[in-house]
Write an enzyme that holds these catalytic residues in place. Structure first.
Site, PDB file in Angstrom:
ATOM      1  N   ASP A 283       0.818  -1.136   0.055  1.00 62.95           N
ATOM      2  CA  ASP A 283       0.164  -0.094   0.028  1.00 62.95           C
ATOM      3  C   ASP A 283       0.832   1.269   0.097  1.00 62.95           C
ATOM      4  OD1 ASP A 283      -2.836   1.332   0.560  1.00 62.95           O
ATOM      5  OD2 ASP A 283      -1.679   2.009   2.255  1.00 62.95           O
TER       6      ASP A 283
ATOM      7  N   GLU B 197       1.736  -0.312  -4.972  1.00 64.77           N
ATOM      8  CA  GLU B 197       0.712   0.705  -5.356  1.00 64.77           C
ATOM      9  C   GLU B 197       1.560   1.835  -5.540  1.00 64.77           C
ATOM     10  OE1 GLU B 197      -3.546   2.426  -3.674  1.00 64.77           O
ATOM     11  OE2 GLU B 197      -1.855   2.302  -2.326  1.00 64.77           O
TER      12      GLU B 197
END
Length: 707
Positions: free
Chosen positions: A347, A383
């Site tokens: 993330d 990401e």
């Protein structure tokens, strides 16, 4: 009974069972003292024993406690200066979680103050909270890692064969319609493995499973951080998803889930949040890192009272510090070695590559990962953005990292929606995004292609809502992105209008078709294959309820779409045309007058790439030019016709090889059952033309008759 305490070792950090007891080790460079607290029960407010740790080696406080075994509950109190202006926030009244805890008993009890400062004071976080919180704080659990893996090994599916299914673990089975014995748990997932295998997916990517904590602001609104992007324990599987039979059972049940998935050839990818923690900014609670060594674990502003916030979540882990890099590396190795995880999706991964604030693919963390033999071969997915102004780093990660391709998502959505001027970018996105990944020796498989993911609309909602409907999040509908490139096909939300419903189904089939014929790695949002809806909510991070759960009754009534997705995945797997490890060259390498990829407009001329009104595109991939193709694969050419226009187009079929004829495999404008055929079911077309219906995708196979 007072335990006998020995010096112990500074390595490894955490609580490590050994013969005769347990070794405890906790890093804190700035602490003046550390107490180890042993508890008998999770709810106890007073420890059964307090052990003052006096040994410190390389800033790691350590001791060996005899007579302690797996299952022992423990926590820490850390003493030192409380000087927020200097970045020091020690408070020995706070019970602290071990950053290396392998399991945590549960959640911090709402209503008990877990702040290091007194919220009633006019001095705000400069005040000091003298009240204890032990009764409302969870405890760490000493874990014995022994487990009968029964010879388990990772399927190690190559990226070229990978199809990812992204899902929230609880959401998969929490709904009453799931029909599982253990809804919302690791064991509940085991019961759904036959369904997952039947789809043809090769990897399940779970939203965060690290132990997390919900923000006070959410709890006060009666909500919770359902997605879990708010990590407390980087080594601990979240207790939310266990059956709770005994303390620490989440570890055993997680391993059982992994072993069961592996037996069916399915990999597990963890979504991990190493960019920030659950403690928030200077107003947040003191649960772990803040109270153990605030200036080591967090990036601080020049005014050290405040935190640098590259994550948009209040704080940023300090990857300029060796201890942070070591903790994250230890965590990754633990999940691979002890928990048998096959990969990670990071993330806001740009944060991990920021040294002194600037992103670099040569950052120390990336170098540490690159040289680590335990992590060699596992899937690393970034990401590739964060909350900074230079956030978007798509295509800029190291060679062995794949990346979520947000450009793919936006381009395909806009093309299907009918936004003009998308042809040039569609050419790149369908063929692996060479404009993003080819300049440094990477391949199409560095691109994780997706149309929808957890963060945004579901696929059903993408074609049913023009605008977000996030009112139930109680943020005035201001949360979630506004630019979704969505379209409602003529009516906002659910409708009984059959014409609109059919148009939505066709567009959903279009999206699935494009995703599964694009070069790169496809990722499907779980539940999209049977029209899961979040009722227009494009930011359901706090909805631990039916908005987020899989309603399996939808699967019962949408079996046709499920079967369509199964067939599309199988079609992708049958044909290496859509799984090329190198980018197309646009050249005729075998000198047969056909290039490896050939682009057309409706009259067989080259596409008018610069025309903004064009919404028609066709391309043919020649089998004989493919790398890795053998036998009949080389004798098969595949033609894809994309018509995003609201009118039909008659397309002239190109000449391929002598004696070859075209057969229709897919036409998304046709009803279920007739729309997608197996190769052997496809009959030769009678002429040299094909009419592509409005807003449709067509796939034709060209083979020599009889082969």
């Amino acid at each position: 009974m007072v335990k006998r305490v020995r010096e112990g070792s500074c390595f490894p950090q955490g609580a490590t069972p050994a013969e005769g007891g347990v070794n405890f080790a906790l890093f804190s460079r700035h602490a003046e003292g550390v107490d180890l607290l042993l508890f008998d029960r999770p709810q106890d407010s007073s420890p059964a024993e307090i052990i003052q740790i006096i040994n410190r080696t390389r800033f790691v406080w350590h001791c060996f406690v005899e007579g302690v075994t797996a299952g022992q509950l423990y926590a820490y109190r850390v003493r030192g200066p409380y000087q927020p202006q200097n970045g020091l926030r020690f408070n020995p009244n706070r019970l602290l979680i071990d950053p290396y805890a392998r399991a945590i008993t549960g959640k911090f009890v709402p209503g008990v103050c877990h702040l290091g400062y007194d919220p009633a004071s006019t001095l705000a976080d400069f005040s000091f909270n003298k009240r204890g919180n032990a009764g409302g704080a969870p405890k760490c659990i000493v874990i014995d890692d022994r487990f009968d893996w029964e010879g388990d090994v990772s399927p190690r599916v190559p990226l070229r064969e990978t199809v990812i299914y992204e899902v929230h673990l609880k959401g998969l089975t929490a709904h009453v319609s799931s029909g599982v014995k253990y809804p919302g748990t690791y064991l509940g997932v085991v019961e759904k493995i036959p369904y997952l295998k039947s789809l043809g997916i090769t990897a399940v990517e779970f939203l965060p499973l690290h132990h997390c904590h919900s923000e006070d602001a959410l709890v006060k609104r009666g909500l919770t951080n359902y997605w879990g992007y708010n990590t407390l324990g980087y080594f601990a599987p979240d207790s939310r998803f266990s059956t709770g039979w005994f303390p620490g059972c989440q570890v055993q049940e997680f391993k059982q889930m992994v072993k069961s998935l592996h037996k069916e050839g399915i990999e597990i990818i963890l979504d991990v949040v190493y960019n920030h923690t659950c403690e928030g900014d200077e107003r947040g609670p003191t649960l772990c890192f803040r109270g153990i060594d605030n200036p080591t674990y967090y990036k601080l502003q020049d005014d050290k009272r405040y935190y640098k916030d590259y994550s948009g979540c209040g704080n940023t882990l300090n990857f300029d510090e060796f201890q942070v890099v070591q903790m994250v590396m230890d965590s990754l190795r633990y999940w691979v070695k002890e928990m048998h995880v096959d990969g990670f999706r990071f993330d806001l991964a740009t944060v991990l590559g920021r040294e002194k604030g600037c992103f670099s693919r040569d950052a120390g963390f990336f170098a540490a990962v690159r040289q680590d033999p335990v992590l060699a071969g596992v899937k690393l997915i970034a990401e590739p953005w964060d909350a900074c102004c230079d956030s978007n780093q798509v295509g800029n990660f190291p060679l062995d990292w794949a990346e979520w391709n947000g450009s793919y998502r936006d381009c395909v959505r806009k093309f299907i929606k009918g936004v003009p001027g998308m042809l040039p970018e569609m050419g790149y996105r369908l063929t692996g995004s060479s404009d993003l990944f080819a300049d440094d020796g990477r391949s199409p498989f560095n691109s994780i292609n997706y149309v929808t993911c957890h963060d945004g609309f579901t696929l059903n909602d993408l074609v049913s809502y023009e605008k977000k409907h996030n009112g139930v999040n109680l943020e005035g509908n201001k949360d979630g992105v506004d630019e979704n490139h969505s379209f409602n096909c003529g009516h906002e939300g659910e409708t009984f209008n059959q014409v609109i419903k059919e148009l939505r189904k066709k567009n959903i089939k279009n999206f699935f078709a494009l995703l599964l014929i694009s070069q790169g790695v496809p990722m499907i949002l779980g539940g999209d294959e049977f029209l899961r809806t979040q009722r227009g909510n494009n930011n359901a991070y706090c909805q631990d309820n039916g908005i987020s759960y899989f309603d399996w009754s939808l699967a019962d009534i949408n079996q046709d779409l499920i079967e369509y997705v199964r067939k599309m995945i199988a079609f992708r797997k049958r044909h290496p045309h859509f799984r090329q490890e190198g980018f197309f060259t646009g050249r005729d390498l075998d000198l047969d007058a056909m290039k490896d990829i050939n682009w057309y407009s409706e009259d067989l001329a080259s596409p008018d790439w610069g025309s903004p009104e064009k919404g028609f595109l066709a391309f043919l991939i020649q089998g004989s030019e493919l790398t890795g193709a053998t036998g009949g694969e080389k004798e098969c050419d595949i033609l894809v016709v994309l018509n995003a226009l609201k009118s039909g187009k008659v397309f002239n079929l190109p000449r391929t090889r002598p004696g070859a004829v075209f057969s229709r495999i897919l036409d998304t404008s046709l009803p279920y059952g007739r729309d997608l055929l197996a190769d052997e079911e496809a009959a030769p077309l009678p002429g040299r033309f094909y009419e592509a219906a409005p807003q449709s995708v067509v796939i034709l196979l060209s083979k020599i008759t009889g082969k």
